[in-house]
Design an enzyme around this catalytic site. Structure first.
Site, mmCIF file in Angstrom:
data_model
loop_
_atom_site.group_PDB
_atom_site.id
_atom_site.type_symbol
_atom_site.label_atom_id
_atom_site.label_comp_id
_atom_site.label_asym_id
_atom_site.label_seq_id
_atom_site.Cartn_x
_atom_site.Cartn_y
_atom_site.Cartn_z
ATOM 1 C CG HIS A 32 -1.960 1.093 1.168
ATOM 2 N ND1 HIS A 32 -3.312 0.849 1.292
ATOM 3 C CD2 HIS A 32 -1.844 2.441 0.981
ATOM 4 C CE1 HIS A 32 -3.982 1.995 1.205
ATOM 5 N NE2 HIS A 32 -3.106 2.971 1.028
ATOM 6 C CG HIS A 84 -5.285 1.950 5.434
ATOM 7 N ND1 HIS A 84 -6.609 1.952 5.769
ATOM 8 C CD2 HIS A 84 -5.188 2.665 4.283
ATOM 9 C CE1 HIS A 84 -7.285 2.635 4.872
ATOM 10 N NE2 HIS A 84 -6.446 3.074 3.952
ATOM 11 C CE LYS A 107 -7.782 1.878 -1.075
ATOM 12 N NZ LYS A 107 -6.723 2.849 -0.814
ATOM 13 C CG HIS A 118 -0.691 7.105 -0.953
ATOM 14 N ND1 HIS A 118 -1.857 7.261 -1.675
ATOM 15 C CD2 HIS A 118 -1.034 6.442 0.184
ATOM 16 C CE1 HIS A 118 -2.865 6.715 -0.990
ATOM 17 N NE2 HIS A 118 -2.393 6.214 0.135
ATOM 18 C CG HIS A 125 -9.935 4.321 2.805
ATOM 19 N ND1 HIS A 125 -8.792 5.072 2.928
ATOM 20 C CD2 HIS A 125 -10.702 4.651 3.877
ATOM 21 C CE1 HIS A 125 -8.865 5.827 4.015
ATOM 22 N NE2 HIS A 125 -10.025 5.600 4.612
ATOM 23 C CG ASP A 182 -1.877 4.742 3.913
ATOM 24 O OD1 ASP A 182 -1.866 5.219 2.757
ATOM 25 O OD2 ASP A 182 -2.740 5.039 4.753
#
Lengths: 329, 329
Positions: free
Chosen positions: B12, B165, B94, B14, B131, B237
């Site tokens: 995960h 997460h 996602k 970004h 999420h 994350d």
């Protein structure tokens, strides 16, 4: 619509010292006829000389306003002679557990060590104000401390105890279980929850200790205020920090509400159709609970919008730049 | 002491775009042999052209490293033709509930609208990453969402679902109730609670979504990681924001951990005498769950202290300036 509030009182206020005091003290004395002044300066206000000098500083900064600073001593082991000498000059003594909030490092470490002084206060009729938090998990700190309130309230049944800035439904419930327990609640804890602090973006200007809790806690506090629960008084805990100490990595705890508290409360009570309870919540209850006689002052509020200033000096208030439905005339 | 980790994976991550991507992508590709790349850009990565172009941008920024970006599409209603065309290029899709976190405004509003695409994904064998938060009270958002996971897991028993997460003991418990449910957990949620965000000073660099929860939640996550729960993978994350968007009034949510994750995990697992489980947690579980085949890469870590840099480019990492007991050799 218009309402008149007679001698509003703020029963929990931070004024700091020096330049900051000069900035913020008049913002309270313009709206309130009296306020309980917190003693957690550096060093703390824990002797009569310092207290009297601090009172003079406050009076100088609020000159011209009908305003009485109700002084408090920082709790430590005091002798009977010390307490008797202080009595004419103080309204209460404030107890901080050591290290729990701003400038509380010199606070009480063991409750047992505090009992002799509490016993004297009970005998002499001096109210005890308490910052009631443990050092546990942030959402549990007040609830965990309630057993300490129960112990003190039971052991000293004639000691007038005020749970300061309560934030939980549990604390509201405890009010009705002990005759000698009272409480203050801030303006902001009637309005916000942890969602406002950390639910969207992180908002340092709504970060305070005790931290804002859950919706059901906020609702219990609000209900107690809107019904003017007779053992509850407004105590803003308005706490100025310079802007750079709030908007930074590692920001300090405290919400600055002093100059907007009365319009904020009028707005809130009007929205809930409870304006008839506001006088008791912002003044009458405190008169009775603390036995104080502040100078008379009539504040008029009207349902005309005000825009909250971006700053007062270098202090950013709660909801800076936003509008309130009510304003001080 | 020294350990060797084979092909660590971050499930995960970004990376953003442009200059930020150039700063942060190599920080991951130096340590990991692959990472699941989040698609919540502006506009979102929700078509194959954009996805392939984004992949090229990542490969250019990580050139020279043995590193595979596992691409994901942003969930929307996709046709079978779209999914079949995308399949060779994606690892998963996602799903964001609308408005729940950074750049999720275009997310799913009604679960019912998502079911046709979920059914196709189940048939085609495309994993669904979620999420999982409602828009309820900040401490309850994940727990409230668990019923949605239960619904999807029941309705699409062959759909591989990953709870992204996770932050609560309840989510850990749910892992064992549905064969098709899996999870990722970040490095920071194994370590911090809400106390670290708002228990002392307010710490914007530890503010993230989902917010860090209670000690008993952290302990449940940590226990699952330290025992290398077979349905749990590391997914950092890691989310870079420019410093001015973190240290300001109204700071953005996200903790930047990419460059320190492996030493952080070695330190944590060593402290808990669980170094033998680290390979499974940071790589083997993910290989099996996602069926990915990243390039082989051996990372060596040693119990020699490292000081976490104050900044990487304009991004302040978790625990900037502090020391870790382990470092990458």
């Amino acid at each position: 619509m218009e309402i008149k509030l007679k001698s509003p009182l703020d029963m929990h206020l931070h004024l700091r010292e020096g330049e900051m005091l000069k900035t913020v003290a008049p913002l309270t004395s313009q709206h309130f006829s009296g306020a309980i002044i917190m003693p957690n300066l550096v060093p703390p206000v824990d002797n009569l000389d310092r207290l009297l000098a601090y009172r003079e500083e406050i009076l100088a900064a609020t000159k011209g306003d009908a305003f009485e600073p109700f002084m408090t001593l920082f709790f430590r082991a005091y002798t009977r002679a010390e307490l008797e000498a202080a009595m004419p000059h103080i309204t209460a003594i404030k107890l901080y557990p050591a290290g729990i909030t701003t400038n509380s490092e010199g606070g009480v470490k063991e409750l047992a060590d505090a009992e002799a002084t509490m016993s004297l206060m009970e005998e002499l009729g001096i109210p005890l104000l308490v910052h009631g938090e443990t050092n546990g998990f942030v959402m549990d700190r007040e609830r965990e401390f309630l057993t300490v309130y129960e112990q003190i309230a039971t052991k000293f049944p004639k000691l007038k105890i005020v749970m300061e800035h309560i934030t939980t439904a549990h604390a509201v419930a405890l009010l009705d279980k002990f005759e000698n327990l009272h409480a203050t609640v801030t303006a902001h804890h009637l309005i916000i929850t942890l969602d406002d602090v950390a639910g969207g973006m992180l908002n340092p200007h709504l970060f305070c200790k005790p931290i804002a809790k859950r919706p059901e806690d906020r609702d219990a506090l609000l209900n107690a205020a809107l019904t003017a629960h007779p053992k509850l008084s407004l105590g803003t805990d308005s706490a100025p920090h310079p802007q750079h100490k709030k908007e930074c990595c590692g920001c300090a705890a405290g919400v600055f509400t002093a100059p907007i508290t009365l319009p904020l409360m009028a707005d809130l009570f009007a929205k809930h159709d409870a304006l008839d309870k506001l006088q008791a919540f912002v003044s009458d209850n405190a008169h009775r609970i603390y036995g104080v006689t502040p100078p008379e002052k009539i504040m008029t509020l009207r349902d005309e919008p005000m825009t909250i200033p971006e700053k007062y000096g270098d202090v950013v208030p709660m909801w800076a730049g936003q509008q309130l439905g009510w304003s001080v005339v």
